[in-house]
Scaffold this motif. Structure first.
Motif, short mmCIF file in Angstrom:
data_model
loop_
_atom_site.label_atom_id
_atom_site.label_comp_id
_atom_site.label_asym_id
_atom_site.label_seq_id
_atom_site.Cartn_x
_atom_site.Cartn_y
_atom_site.Cartn_z
N ILE A 169 -3.92 -4.50 -10.55
CA ILE A 169 -5.13 -4.51 -9.67
C ILE A 169 -4.84 -4.43 -8.31
CG2 ILE A 169 -7.21 -6.26 -9.34
CD1 ILE A 169 -6.60 -7.61 -11.84
N ASN A 170 -4.44 -5.59 -7.68
CA ASN A 170 -4.15 -5.12 -6.31
C ASN A 170 -2.93 -4.30 -5.79
OD1 ASN A 170 -3.17 -7.51 -6.82
ND2 ASN A 170 -3.42 -8.61 -4.99
N MET A 171 -2.07 -4.34 -6.86
CA MET A 171 -0.94 -3.39 -6.52
C MET A 171 -0.88 -1.93 -7.36
SD MET A 171 1.34 -5.02 -4.92
CE MET A 171 0.41 -5.82 -4.00
N ARG A 172 -2.29 -1.82 -7.84
CA ARG A 172 -2.28 -0.61 -8.71
C ARG A 172 -1.88 0.52 -8.04
NH1 ARG A 172 -8.12 1.24 -11.24
NH2 ARG A 172 -7.88 3.49 -11.10
N PRO A 173 -2.38 1.09 -6.63
CA PRO A 173 -1.85 2.40 -6.29
C PRO A 173 -0.48 2.49 -6.47
CG PRO A 173 -3.62 1.28 -4.79
CD PRO A 173 -2.96 0.30 -5.94
N TYR A 174 0.42 1.53 -6.06
CA TYR A 174 1.75 1.55 -5.97
C TYR A 174 2.31 1.59 -7.32
CZ TYR A 174 0.18 -0.08 -1.50
OH TYR A 174 -0.57 -0.21 -0.36
N TYR A 175 1.78 0.56 -8.19
CA TYR A 175 2.27 0.36 -9.65
C TYR A 175 2.13 2.02 -10.35
CZ TYR A 175 0.42 -0.63 -14.40
OH TYR A 175 0.31 -0.69 -15.73
N ALA A 176 0.82 2.57 -10.17
CA ALA A 176 0.63 3.83 -10.96
C ALA A 176 1.59 4.92 -10.61
CB ALA A 176 -0.86 4.22 -10.77
N GLU A 177 2.31 4.96 -9.43
CA GLU A 177 3.04 5.95 -8.87
C GLU A 177 4.33 5.93 -9.81
OE1 GLU A 177 0.78 8.11 -7.17
OE2 GLU A 177 2.50 8.30 -5.82
N GLY A 178 4.80 4.74 -10.42
CA GLY A 178 6.11 4.79 -11.18
C GLY A 178 6.07 5.73 -12.45
N SER A 179 4.78 6.06 -12.93
CA SER A 179 4.67 6.74 -13.92
C SER A 179 4.95 8.31 -13.80
CB SER A 179 3.61 6.91 -14.74
OG SER A 179 3.35 5.55 -15.29
#
Lengths: 91, 407
Positions: free
Chosen positions: B202-212
């Motif tokens: 949720i609030n970390m999502r922009p960063y999280y998604a980059e890992g993929s």
């Protein structure tokens, strides 16, 4: 007493930091119009140019996604709780 | 970190500082990390990457955090295996399996969580949290343990045992919700507005998604610095699908690989295929569904990245395949029996989807094809338990001969 609407954090700037607001409305479209009167600018954040709910906005009535109900025409009554929730990534 | 310059709304383009934000205040569009690609292109090179660690952190120039301080369980740089037996069976000469089931918590989620937890520490959050269909749960719990953070994990109550135990063992507060993943997600969105926690999706999502994105980089590097002709990818929210494509395109733009001609193929199981159904109907608006699928890790009825997944299909001239529920287990068996890799239900969807793609002529025999296997079969034993058999005998040669050899 009106319908309680939960406001997500990204919209609270428009609602003067209130996380819940109360409005009188018979369906969701009315609710959005009633909120716009109290908090100018909120409608364009929820509804796109064609009058549909924006792609990344989800609205729930008592926990049920309104896309499974009647969308913006979904009827609401005083005891209902409406939640506005931004789309969330997967898990 | 030096190269992530801002967060940018994918819809209206408004820019925000790199804070724990995930939604545009003006249009509710998702925020995505923006980079200074000119600076990256001056710094990055094949040699620099090759001299990096044998983990996803070899690509840290393209990730939005400081890799030197990563919460790192040694995730990534997983095997890209040639799959000659399965290839022969399906009629493909250059089939590869990207086996991401061998990550530290046995799914690709370690890639996104490694980035998200590192970012959460940077922001000095004390608690890591998530809504999960299972794989994310284990990964968040493990990374929180490693980082010395508290963890709150929210899952649907009907998850497979292996995923529940596989998350609980790391000591988080594990909360099972009476409801679907979409219900869990809605609850977590409300909690994320209330408690000062780092919700990775949720609030970390922009960063999280980059890992993929690292799933795209790795495959390109492992193929000798070129993109494959086809990627077959399982989808739930659609985030990983879009990020593999983004990873390949970034490598192309940075001239690390030649021009990308990859076709991105998404696979979903029939019991929860909202994105693939929108693709088949030719519409850009994904209608949510109520999931009822054996592939629980893909059971997201209201996929946040559905819209962008459809754009990825269009840009890459790919497609989407719906796999009937009764072909999911067959896909698991096909991969296990031919290549010795035991995948969870999502991988069964990929392999059966791949078979369908070949049968309808979408993939030609001589084209380089990569099937993404993103989770381990031990997590979904319930799905296949009834299909396997073993014999129990007394410890004597005669019982072996009677009950096994001559049975």
């Amino acid at each position: 007493m009106g319908v309680t609407v939960r406001i997500p954090a990204p919209l609270r700037r428009v609602t003067n930091d209130q996380d819940r607001v109360e409005v009188d409305a018979e369906n969701l479209a009315d609710m959005v119009d009633a909120m716009e009167e109290q908090f100018p600018g909120i409608k364009e954040r929820l509804i796109d140019e064609t009058g549909s709910l924006r792609h990344f906005v989800n609205i729930y009535v008592n926990g049920e996604d309104v896309q499974f109900l009647q969308g913006l025409e979904t009827a609401i009554k005083a005891s209902d709780e409406v939640s506005i929730v931004p789309a969330v990534a997967g898990g | 970190m030096a190269f992530a310059s801002a967060l940018k709304c994918r819809e209206c383009g408004r820019e925000y500082p790199t804070d724990p934000l995930n939604v545009c205040e003006f249009c509710f569009g998702p925020l995505e990390v923006a980079y200074d690609y000119e600076a990256i292109s001056r710094a990055i090179s094949r040699e620099r990457i090759q001299n990096g660690p044998l983990t996803m952190w070899r690509y840290q120039d393209l990730l939005p955090v400081d890799g030197d301080h990563a919460v790192d369980l040694q995730t990534g740089f997983t095997p890209l295996m040639k799959a000659p037996n399965l290839g022969r069976l399906l009629g493909l000469d250059h089939l590869y399996i990207k086996n991401d089931a061998v990550n530290p918590t046995n799914s690709f989620k370690d890639r996104v969580v490694s980035v998200a937890s590192t970012k959460a520490l940077e922001y000095e959050f004390k608690t890591l949290a998530c809504a999960s269909t299972g794989n994310l749960a284990g990964s968040v719990a493990a990374h929180a343990a490693r980082a010395g953070m508290n963890a709150y994990i929210f899952i649907p109550a009907d998850l497979e045992r292996g995923k529940v135990v596989g998350a609980a063992i790391y000591g988080p507060t594990l909360v099972a919700i009476n409801g679907s993943y979409d219900d869990v997600n809605r609850l977590c969105s409300e909690l994320a507005d209330t408690y000062p926690w780092a919700f990775v999706n949720i609030n970390m999502r922009p960063y999280y998604a980059e890992g993929s994105k690292t799933l795209g980089y790795e495959v390109a590097e492992q193929l000798g610095w070129q993109a494959p002709a086809h990627c077959i990818v399982p989808s739930a929210s659609g985030s990983m699908f879009t990020k593999i494509w983004k990873g390949l395109k970034e490598f192309e733009d940075l001239e690390l690989i030649p021009k990308v001609h990859t076709h991105m193929h998404m696979t979903q199981a029939a019991g929860c295929a909202p994105i693939a159904e929108a693709y088949e109907a030719g519409v850009t608006r994904v209608r949510p569904v109520k999931p009822n699928s054996i592939a629980k890790s893909l059971a997201i009825g209201n996929p946040a990245d559905g819209y962008y997944s459809l754009k990825t299909i269009q840009e890459s001239d790919g497609d989407a395949t719906i796999v009937p529920e009764d072909e999911v287990v067959a896909g698991i068996q096909m991969l296990a029996e031919n290549e010795g890799i035991f995948t969870e239900t999502a991988g069964g969807v990929v392999i059966s989807g791949l078979k369908r793609l070949v049968e309808r002529g979408a993939i030609k025999r001589d084209e380089v094809t990569v099937a993404y296997i993103t989770g381990n079969g031990l997590k979904t034993l319930e799905a296949v338990e009834d299909t396997v058999r073993s014999v129990t005998i007394d410890p004597t040669t005669s019982s072996f001969e009677e009950q096994v050899l001559n049975a």
